[in-house]
Design an enzyme around this catalytic site. Structure first.
Site, PDB file in Angstrom:
ATOM      1  N   PHE A   5       0.768  -1.762  -0.034  1.00 51.50           N
ATOM      2  CA  PHE A   5      -0.190  -0.366   0.252  1.00 51.50           C
ATOM      3  C   PHE A   5       0.881   1.391  -0.079  1.00 51.50           C
ATOM      4  O   PHE A   5       2.504   1.509   0.166  1.00 51.50           O
ATOM      5  CB  PHE A   5      -1.241   0.316   0.910  1.00 51.50           C
ATOM      6  CG  PHE A   5      -0.084   0.226   2.579  1.00 51.50           C
ATOM      7  CD1 PHE A   5      -0.070   1.413   3.035  1.00 51.50           C
ATOM      8  CD2 PHE A   5       0.403  -1.212   3.079  1.00 51.50           C
ATOM      9  CE1 PHE A   5       0.409   1.015   4.633  1.00 51.50           C
ATOM     10  CE2 PHE A   5       0.619  -1.117   4.204  1.00 51.50           C
ATOM     11  CZ  PHE A   5       1.507   0.222   4.880  1.00 51.50           C
ATOM     12  N   CYS A   6       0.481   2.418  -0.456  1.00 48.50           N
ATOM     13  CA  CYS A   6       0.910   4.097  -0.641  1.00 48.50           C
ATOM     14  C   CYS A   6      -0.275   4.404   0.127  1.00 48.50           C
ATOM     15  O   CYS A   6      -1.887   4.401   0.331  1.00 48.50           O
ATOM     16  CB  CYS A   6       1.590   3.732  -1.722  1.00 48.50           C
ATOM     17  SG  CYS A   6       0.805   4.017  -3.371  1.00 48.50           S
ATOM     18  N   THR A   7       0.062   5.768  -0.517  1.00 43.46           N
ATOM     19  CA  THR A   7      -0.955   7.249  -0.199  1.00 43.46           C
ATOM     20  C   THR A   7      -2.059   6.822  -1.736  1.00 43.46           C
ATOM     21  O   THR A   7      -3.413   6.767  -0.208  1.00 43.46           O
ATOM     22  CB  THR A   7      -0.052   8.982   0.087  1.00 43.46           C
ATOM     23  OG1 THR A   7       0.896   8.547   0.799  1.00 43.46           O
ATOM     24  CG2 THR A   7      -1.132   9.655   0.571  1.00 43.46           C
TER      25      THR A   7
END
Length: 321
Positions: free
Chosen positions: A192-194
């Site tokens: 995941f990331c922003t």
């Protein structure tokens, strides 16, 4: 979701991996500033051969108009690999000072050739299905963001690569992740990331390099916070964002962190109360990083900023009378 009355500004973070030739890129770079000006939109948009990536803010009509313009110009559809992925939130005031459309080699810089999420990418996981995936002990959860982002918030049990920039991710994957996988033999990787763009590119890289079954959170942390109720959430802390809000809480409202204007790292209220913190001059992260002449220069800059802020507040008070 917070109330977004007439006084609030829409903030939209977006990206699309879609091939753009020279003419298409030049047309976008020429048209976007005009479109933004007409809609009173501020922010930044990156344009590259592999697509577009940006965050903008302004009146809702102006922001949505610019997004519609992009959708039309890019001729995007609704498939995962060809849509304009958008995350929306709201702010009380502008989170940018100007509008910039810039030409870049990559819309998110990994520095590795041949990585193409349109051709090879992991499995997209919708926010409502994320908890079930990461709760499985056979899932290895990886936060693909930088160390200063992970420091203020992440998902329960996620691995922090400790990177300074996204360029560091491939090296970390080869030197740290591959041995870990060989040792623990997880059934799958979940990343995941922003907003989704970094983990989409990272999953493409891992797939291409033979790391096994790879999944990633569609829409990133921001979409998860928007769609998953806080009482069911596996998220802890605040989400760092690259604008003047600095961090967002679970309601997608500005959080409690602010930036140290000396080193640029986020600080919690507790960190700002430490004796080592001097506003605009130093914090616990950079107290030994700068020279005395640097700190004097930072102090002068902070005094100037305080004076400008005071003058601006006085004008507002006078106007309200």
């Amino acid at each position: 979701m917070p109330d977004h009355g007439m006084s609030r500004l829409l903030v939209a973070a977006f990206y699309a991996f879609t091939p753009l030739d020279d003419d298409q890129r030049e047309a976008l770079l020429s048209a976007l500033p005009t479109q933004a000006s007409h809609g009173a939109v501020l922010g930044s948009v990156l344009v590259a051969k592999e697509g577009v990536n940006g965050t903008i803010s302004g009146p809702e009509q102006g922001v949505e108009g610019l997004l519609e313009h992009l959708q039309e110009q890019l001729k995007l559809g609704e498939q995962h690999f060809e849509r304009l992925e958008v995350k929306r939130s709201w702010a009380e005031r502008s989170v940018f000072r100007r509008f910039k459309a810039r030409r870049k080699k990559e819309i998110v810089t990994m520095g590795v050739t041949g990585v193409d999420p349109r051709a090879n990418v992991g499995t997209y996981v919708d926010p409502e299905d994320w908890n079930g995936l990461v709760d499985d002990p056979d899932t290895l959860v990886i936060d693909t963001r930088n160390h200063y982002e992970t420091a203020i918030g992440s998902f329960d049990g996620a691995i922090d690569p400790g990177t300074d920039s996204f360029r560091d991710f491939p090296h970390w994957a080869e030197t740290k992740l591959r041995p870990l996988i060989d040792e623990t033999a997880p059934k799958r990787i979940a990343m995941f990331c922003t907003g989704g763009i970094r983990c989409e590119k990272a999953s493409s890289y891992l797939q291409h390099q033979g790391f096994g079954e790879v999944h990633h959170l569609r829409g990133g942390i921001l979409k998860y916070l928007e769609q998953v109720p806080e009482e069911e959430s596996r998220w802890r802390g605040e989400c760092f964002v690259f604008d003047q809000r600095v961090a967002l809480n679970h309601q997608l409202e500005p959080g409690e962190h602010s930036l140290c204007h000396a080193c640029g790292l986020p600080l919690s209220p507790e960190q700002r109360s430490l004796p080592s913190y001097i506003k605009g001059v130093q914090c616990l992260h950079c107290i030994d990083r700068f020279s005395e002449s640097d700190r004097q220069r930072f102090a002068m800059r902070q005094r100037q900023m305080d004076q400008l802020s005071s003058a601006s507040s006085k004008k507002s008070d006078d106007f309200s009378l």
